[in-house]
Write a protein that holds these residues in place. Structure first.
Motif, PDB file in Angstrom:
ATOM      1  N   TRP A   3       0.841  -1.199   0.000  1.00  0.00           N
ATOM      2  CA  TRP A   3       0.000   0.000   0.000  1.00  0.00           C
ATOM      3  C   TRP A   3       0.879   1.252   0.000  1.00  0.00           C
ATOM      4  N   PRO A   4       0.439   2.345  -0.628  1.00  0.00           N
ATOM      5  CA  PRO A   4       1.203   3.597  -0.550  1.00  0.00           C
ATOM      6  C   PRO A   4       1.215   4.137   0.881  1.00  0.00           C
ATOM      7  N   CYS A   5       2.345   4.706   1.262  1.00  0.00           N
ATOM      8  CA  CYS A   5       2.481   5.234   2.614  1.00  0.00           C
ATOM      9  C   CYS A   5       3.657   6.202   2.653  1.00  0.00           C
ATOM     10  N   GLU A   6       3.948   6.689   3.828  1.00  0.00           N
ATOM     11  CA  GLU A   6       5.028   7.650   4.019  1.00  0.00           C
ATOM     12  C   GLU A   6       6.378   7.124   3.536  1.00  0.00           C
ATOM     13  N   GLN A   7       6.553   5.801   3.533  1.00  0.00           N
ATOM     14  CA  GLN A   7       7.853   5.213   3.245  1.00  0.00           C
ATOM     15  C   GLN A   7       8.109   4.917   1.768  1.00  0.00           C
ATOM     16  N   ASN A   8       7.102   4.990   0.922  1.00  0.00           N
ATOM     17  CA  ASN A   8       7.301   4.533  -0.464  1.00  0.00           C
ATOM     18  C   ASN A   8       6.651   5.450  -1.499  1.00  0.00           C
ATOM     19  N   ASP A   9       6.501   6.742  -1.181  1.00  0.00           N
ATOM     20  CA  ASP A   9       5.743   7.635  -2.062  1.00  0.00           C
ATOM     21  C   ASP A   9       6.366   7.753  -3.454  1.00  0.00           C
ATOM     22  N   ASP A  10       7.686   7.787  -3.544  1.00  0.00           N
ATOM     23  CA  ASP A  10       8.329   7.903  -4.860  1.00  0.00           C
ATOM     24  C   ASP A  10       7.979   6.720  -5.749  1.00  0.00           C
ATOM     25  N   ALA A  11       8.138   5.511  -5.209  1.00  0.00           N
ATOM     26  CA  ALA A  11       7.816   4.303  -5.977  1.00  0.00           C
ATOM     27  C   ALA A  11       6.334   4.258  -6.324  1.00  0.00           C
ATOM     28  N   TYR A  12       5.503   4.742  -5.411  1.00  0.00           N
ATOM     29  CA  TYR A  12       4.067   4.700  -5.659  1.00  0.00           C
ATOM     30  C   TYR A  12       3.674   5.599  -6.817  1.00  0.00           C
ATOM     31  N   PHE A  13       4.079   6.852  -6.787  1.00  0.00           N
ATOM     32  CA  PHE A  13       3.675   7.767  -7.866  1.00  0.00           C
ATOM     33  C   PHE A  13       4.313   7.372  -9.203  1.00  0.00           C
ATOM     34  N   GLU A  14       5.492   6.781  -9.161  1.00  0.00           N
ATOM     35  CA  GLU A  14       6.088   6.266 -10.396  1.00  0.00           C
ATOM     36  C   GLU A  14       5.197   5.175 -10.993  1.00  0.00           C
ATOM     37  N   ARG A  15       4.670   4.302 -10.126  1.00  0.00           N
ATOM     38  CA  ARG A  15       3.779   3.240 -10.593  1.00  0.00           C
ATOM     39  C   ARG A  15       2.461   3.810 -11.113  1.00  0.00           C
ATOM     40  N   VAL A  16       1.915   4.802 -10.414  1.00  0.00           N
ATOM     41  CA  VAL A  16       0.662   5.409 -10.869  1.00  0.00           C
ATOM     42  C   VAL A  16       0.814   5.986 -12.273  1.00  0.00           C
ATOM     43  N   HIS A  17       1.896   6.707 -12.513  1.00  0.00           N
ATOM     44  CA  HIS A  17       2.111   7.301 -13.832  1.00  0.00           C
ATOM     45  C   HIS A  17       2.342   6.212 -14.883  1.00  0.00           C
ATOM     46  N   GLU A  18       3.016   5.149 -14.512  1.00  0.00           N
ATOM     47  CA  GLU A  18       3.212   4.036 -15.454  1.00  0.00           C
ATOM     48  C   GLU A  18       1.863   3.461 -15.874  1.00  0.00           C
ATOM     49  N   VAL A  19       0.975   3.250 -14.911  1.00  0.00           N
ATOM     50  CA  VAL A  19      -0.353   2.686 -15.203  1.00  0.00           C
ATOM     51  C   VAL A  19      -1.165   3.652 -16.067  1.00  0.00           C
ATOM     52  N   LEU A  20      -1.220   4.915 -15.677  1.00  0.00           N
ATOM     53  CA  LEU A  20      -2.048   5.870 -16.419  1.00  0.00           C
ATOM     54  C   LEU A  20      -1.480   6.168 -17.798  1.00  0.00           C
ATOM     55  N   ASP A  21      -0.171   6.176 -17.940  1.00  0.00           N
ATOM     56  CA  ASP A  21       0.420   6.369 -19.274  1.00  0.00           C
ATOM     57  C   ASP A  21       0.004   5.239 -20.210  1.00  0.00           C
ATOM     58  N   ALA A  22       0.054   3.993 -19.702  1.00  0.00           N
ATOM     59  CA  ALA A  22      -0.325   2.841 -20.525  1.00  0.00           C
ATOM     60  C   ALA A  22      -1.797   2.902 -20.904  1.00  0.00           C
ATOM     61  N   LEU A  23      -2.648   3.255 -19.956  1.00  0.00           N
ATOM     62  CA  LEU A  23      -4.084   3.333 -20.239  1.00  0.00           C
ATOM     63  C   LEU A  23      -4.392   4.484 -21.190  1.00  0.00           C
ATOM     64  N   SER A  24      -3.696   5.592 -21.015  1.00  0.00           N
ATOM     65  CA  SER A  24      -3.911   6.739 -21.899  1.00  0.00           C
ATOM     66  C   SER A  24      -3.545   6.398 -23.334  1.00  0.00           C
ATOM     67  N   CYS A  25      -2.451   5.661 -23.508  1.00  0.00           N
ATOM     68  CA  CYS A  25      -2.042   5.255 -24.863  1.00  0.00           C
ATOM     69  C   CYS A  25      -3.079   4.355 -25.517  1.00  0.00           C
ATOM     70  N   ALA A  26      -3.850   3.643 -24.705  1.00  0.00           N
ATOM     71  CA  ALA A  26      -4.893   2.755 -25.222  1.00  0.00           C
ATOM     72  C   ALA A  26      -6.263   3.434 -25.250  1.00  0.00           C
ATOM     73  N   ASN A  27      -6.290   4.765 -25.057  1.00  0.00           N
ATOM     74  CA  ASN A  27      -7.548   5.514 -25.020  1.00  0.00           C
ATOM     75  C   ASN A  27      -8.517   4.941 -23.990  1.00  0.00           C
TER      76      ASN A  27
END
Length: 343
Positions: A79-103
């Protein structure tokens, strides 16, 4: 109770382990459509994003909102938390970039703020390893570090909504965090600091708590009944409404099926979940989630219950038993002790 909601209740439903292809089956889509259940699908670190894109499109074609729920590997805390925010937002952008490319841009990103999975597992073994739990709490309580994490999460949120302006954010955390909403002074954000969950001071579009009555009753060993859990959650929901506003408040209810922990107590009688919904309607919460879709689908009478959820009537939460009042006094003592430890 506060003033009642003036708009219809929006229902969401979480899905942590239902496969994307299974979620696109006609029966599942028909169930979502019949109940106007807006799904939030977990995105595990190994998820097939192409299949997720197809699912997002299929559900949006039913006229429903779709949320994605990015999660990390166990090694990174899950789960996202105080200890892993960088990795979390990197993953969020990876997911949304892939979905955006697929409309297939989703309508919502769910941010499930909880302590790291390894820590949660140690807390569940409190009676056998109290020293481990104590050390974890002591390590978590750091006001300066927590304030820094709030700033990092806010920057991450701003970047996310700048890159994907149509996507809303729903941050949800454990119900203890609602106690922080009307606290001033040194104990400000105490429970969020304990939980490593930057929640109330980040400008999420929706802020929610997990009001899982079956888990509270089950994990308490019978000390707290399902009824008492419902009353406690109703009071926390009222505090949430006062603290963040009606348009921002979210409460998730349940549970109907197990999640990450694997042994979560579930409702055997979905009438209890129906009563939870009725109480939230009476309190005035207009954005409600149910955990979880796969638990509902496992029941032969899922369609029957979905129809009842849509038509649920307001229900007054009632009063607490004396034993639960005593436990609340004990909990207040725990909070006082944690505040002293934090200072």
């Amino acid at each position: 109770l506060p003033l009642r909601a003036k708009k219809p209740m929006k229902l969401r439903i979480w899905s942590e382990y239902l496969g994307y292809e299974a979620a696109m089956q006609p029966r599942v889509l028909a169930l979502l459509r019949a109940g106007q259940l807006n799904p939030i699908f977990a995105v595990h670190h190994e998820a097939d994003l192409d299949a997720l894109a197809r699912l997002v499109v299929a559900v949006q074609q039913e006229g429903l909102e779709v949320g994605v729920w990015p999660l990390l590997s166990d090694a990174l805390g899950y789960w996202p938390c105080e200890q892993n925010d960088d990795a979390y937002f990197e993953r969020v952008h990876e997911v949304l970039d892939a979905l955006s490319c697929a409309n297939a841009v989703p309508d919502l990103v769910a941010v499930d703020l909880e302590p790291p999975f390894e820590q949660v597992e140690s807390w569940r073994k409190f009676w056998t390893s109290p020293l481990v739990v104590w050390r974890g709490l002591r390590r978590n309580l750091d006001r300066a570090r927590f304030r820094e994490s709030v700033q990092r999460f806010e920057r991450g949120r701003q970047r996310l909504q700048s890159s994907f302006p149509g996507v809303k954010t729903l941050a949800i955390t454990l119900p203890l965090a609602a106690h922080d909403l009307d606290v001033k002074g040194e104990n400000l954000s105490l429970w969020q600091d304990v939980l490593e969950a930057p929640w109330s001071d980040v400008a999420w579009d929706y802020k929610g708590i997990m009001a899982y009555g079956s888990m509270v009753a089950g994990y308490s060993g019978g000390m707290i009944s399902v009824h008492d859990a419902r009353v406690i959650h109703a009071r926390l929901a009222a505090r949430l409404l006062r603290g963040v506003g009606r348009g921002c408040a979210h409460v998730s209810l349940g549970i109907t099926g197990t999640g990450k922990l694997g042994d979560e107590p579930v409702y055997e009688d979905l009438g209890e979940l129906e009563r939870d919904l009725g109480v939230m309607r009476a309190v005035g919460v207009s954005d409600v989630g149910i955990f979880c879709l796969e638990g509902l689908l496992a029941r032969d009478d899922a369609e029957h219950w979905v129809r009842r959820f849509v038509q649920v009537q307001e229900e007054v939460p009632g009063d607490l038993r004396m034993r639960t009042y005593v436990m609340r006094i004990f909990a207040q003592g725990v909070r006082l002790g944690l505040g002293m430890l934090r200072r």
